[in-house]
Structure formats: C-alpha cells, structure tokens
Design an enzyme around this catalytic site. Structure first.
Site, PDB file in Angstrom:
ATOM      1  CE  LYS A 105      -4.523   0.741   0.201  1.00  0.00           C
ATOM      2  NZ  LYS A 105      -5.562  -0.053  -0.403  1.00  0.00           N
ATOM      3  CB  THR A 188     -14.579  -3.214  -5.503  1.00  0.00           C
ATOM      4  OG1 THR A 188     -13.195  -3.159  -5.991  1.00  0.00           O
ATOM      5  CG2 THR A 188     -14.565  -3.098  -3.828  1.00  0.00           C
TER       6      THR A 188
END
Length: 416
Positions: A105, A188
C-alpha cells in the site's frame, strides 16, 4: 494520518489467528514485519507558480505468495504507520481469495480535490520516478485507491514505460484503451453485492425488499448500490463525505447512479437532483435497516457510535471501517459482520485477472471476467463459511485463520 485518526485496527484480529494456529513468537514477528518501507518527498510547482512539497510512501508487506499488490492513495490524512496497516490487510485479502499476490500500500499526503489534473499528473509521474526501481509486473503492481482512479494509473503506466518499455501489467484498473480489463471498474462493488447476497441468505435475511444503507458513494458504494438494487434490495440511504440522502421507501438508485457517474470528484450528493431528505453520516449509521454497508473510509464505526447501530448485518465494503472496540460491541449485540478482506476483494480479484490478461497480451470479454470473479469469490466465501461452522467462530475470525495459515505455509515452503 492526523493525530486524532485511530490506528488501523487489524492487530487484534491477527493475534487471534496466531493464538488459534499456535504460531511461535519468531514466526509472528516475521509475518507482521514489512519486507520493505519506502518514504520520499515530492516537490512540484503548482499552476500559480508556488512550490509545494508532498510526502509519499510505499509499504511492501509480504511477497511470499507472489508480487506485492496494493492501492495508491491520495489523501491528506496518511502516513507510514497508516500504510503499514493497509499493506498488511492486502496480504490477508489476497491470501484469503487465493490469488498469487502479496500485499502492499502507498500514496501521497495530498488532497486531490485541491489540485488540477495537470498538477495531479505531474505529482503522479514524479512519484513513479521515485518508485520505478521497486515496482513492476513481477515486483509490485499498483492500483487505484481513495483519491486515485484509472487516469492516475495511466500516468504511472506512461512514466514507467519511458524507462522499462511498454509494461501494462505494472498497474491495474487502467483505462480499457491502455490494457485495462472489462468489468474492473464495477468489480469491487459487484463483489460486495455478491457477498452480501450470500451472507444475507445465511443470516436469514430475504434480500428481495431488504433495506440497505450505504455510507460512501464513490466507485465501490455506487456499484454496490446498483447491483444490490438489481437483486431486489431497497437502498434507503447513501452518503458521501459531506452528508447523505434518505428515503424510507427507497431511493431511485438508477437515477442516483447515473447522476453520480456524470459528475466530477468535487460534486456532493446534495447537488444531485434525486428525491430524498438530507441526513448526516452518523445518522445513516444508526438507521434501522436490514443491511448496513460502510463503504467510505476507515474507522467509521467506533466504540462511541457502535451501540447506536440498528442493522441486522454489516458488510465491510471499506477497508477496516470498524475499530477493534466497536467490533466487540457489535459482537455483543449479536450483529454479524462480513469482513473487508472478503467483502471488498472483488477489486483485487479482477486486478489479478487484468494482470493475467496483460501478461498474455490478450483481452477477455466481460462475461468471462465476471464469471471468474464470482467463481473465485464464491470459493473464498465457501472456505470462510466452512471454517466458521467447523470452529464456531465469527466470519472475520474464520477469514483471518485461512489467510494467515496460507501465508505462513508459503513462508515455510520457501525457506529463510
């Protein structure tokens, strides 16, 4: 991340898995520790001629099961510790859905709403210059997150290719014209809707006519609302960072979705001409609904407001939207929670499928992509359900047991 922002909460979930799996202290330390942490400064000259210096980070947590994989976030309230938690979360997510990636990330502490497209492009290409030696199709694959989008990925693709040649697989969720996958934008939200439908069935909630409140109406929230509405659910409330809309008879989801798709990132839900009364985000979280879907930022449900939640079930479309203390309060209230590492994994699954297509230099049609997404997510759901029923634990505990066990096994098989 501002000092008032709670730390990303996954440590207690992770420790619970360690205890059940009887993992020794040294292996626990190895599993927790990031493989690499990168921080840097990015100076750019803004359109008005002033100089701004932004801080950037990339945390590469684990690559025992495949290349690092994770989003790129542009938001003012981020720092290294914040990304450490999110990178680790991505490791558990990719392991749970059993795709050959690890976790990473990163991002920049900026507010993209305050920057022009030209300034964002410059910032993104400078970020790529800082990272190009530690990212790549077999090293670390980036994707959009809060504050970034397919356009951001196109800029990274361009800057990376100037040094390494055309490598579309360095990023996922790219524009279709540049090697992006059919179905990725909706992935998603589609995954959230699929998992919600399976969980509702398991929890005795009839999805046809079930009332749903969604906090967050970005890409994930919009598509989750669209697909759940298609399944027959009644979306009674949605919100963004500025507030929300409520209609006890159900919002016109199709009109809301269409209006939101046509606006830019600076437009509020209040500006969309859709019937519904205004409500704030706290009020949305306490609505008496069948299903509550936090799809915005982390730590939306805390120990201060968890007792006010009246939903029959919560589905975590955002990453870590519930703090540790709030998790315990909800458990005591008997409210089942479908964890983020399962519920919102549709995006990384289709990112993997995009990566596969890029490596093959071949594009699949949307029907095949959606079929692969549902099949992969269904296998993960079935595995969680089986583990939960076998060991009489929660959905989250079962998910973490599976994910941590897979990472541990990969580390041991590869050796030290």
């Amino acid at each position: 991340m501002s000092k008032s922002t709670p730390k990303i909460c996954s440590e207690s979930f992770l420790q619970g898995a360690f205890d059940v799996l009887a993992i020794d202290e040294q292996m626990q330390h190895l599993i927790r520790s990031p493989h690499r942490e990168i921080s840097f400064e990015i100076p750019i000259t803004l359109g008005d001629g002033s100089l701004r210096v932004f801080s950037g980070y990339r945390i590469q947590h684990d690559h025992s099961r495949g290349p690092f994989k994770g989003g790129l976030r542009y938001h003012p309230d981020v720092n290294r510790e914040h990304f450490e938690g999110l990178a680790q979360l991505m490791t558990w997510k990719t392991a749970l859905v059993d795709i050959p990636f690890g976790g990473a990330k990163g991002g920049i502490n900026c507010d993209p709403r305050q920057l022009s497209d030209r300034e964002l492009e410059l910032l993104t290409k400078k970020l790529t210059q800082r990272l190009e030696c530690v990212i790549g199709p077999d090293v670390d694959i980036l994707a959009p997150d809060v504050g970034t989008n397919p356009k951001t990925m196109a800029w990274i693709y361009d800057a990376y290719s100037l040094v390494h040649g055309l490598e579309p697989a360095v990023v996922t969720a790219k524009p279709i014209q540049l090697g992006g996958s059919q179905g990725r934008t909706a992935a998603t939200g589609r995954g959230v809707a699929l998992v919600t439908s399976w969980a509702a069935d398991m929890e005795g909630i009839e999805l046809e006519g079930a009332t749903v409140a969604i906090q967050g109406f970005g890409n994930v929230g919009r598509f989750a609302a669209k697909f759940l509405s298609d399944y027959g659910a009644t979306i009674v409330a949605v919100s963004d960072s500025k507030g929300g809309l409520y209609n006890e008879d159900g919002l016109n989801t199709a009109s809301l979705f269409e209006a939101a798709e046509k606006t830019d990132r600076r437009t509020s839900l209040y500006d969309l001409k859709v019937d519904g009364q205004k409500l704030d985000n706290e009020a949305l979280l306490s609505l008496d609904v069948d299903i509550l879907i936090p799809a915005a930022m982390e730590n939306a449900i805390t120990d201060e407001n968890a007792k006010d939640v009246n939903a029959r079930m919560i589905v975590e479309a955002a990453n870590v939207p519930i703090t540790c203390k709030a998790t315990n309060i909800l458990a005591d209230s008997g409210i089942p929670v479908i964890p983020d590492i399962l519920a919102n994994a549709g995006g990384v699954i289709v990112s993997y499928l995009e990566w596969v297509q890029n490596r093959q230099r071949y594009r699949w049609d949307e029907e095949r992509v959606n079929h692969e997404l549902e099949a992969t997510l269904r296998r993960a759901w079935d595995a969680v359900l089986e583990r939960k029923q076998k060991e009489s634990n929660t959905y989250r505990e079962a998910a973490y047991l599976i994910a941590v066990e897979r990472v541990k096994e990969a580390i041991e098989m590869r050796g030290f």
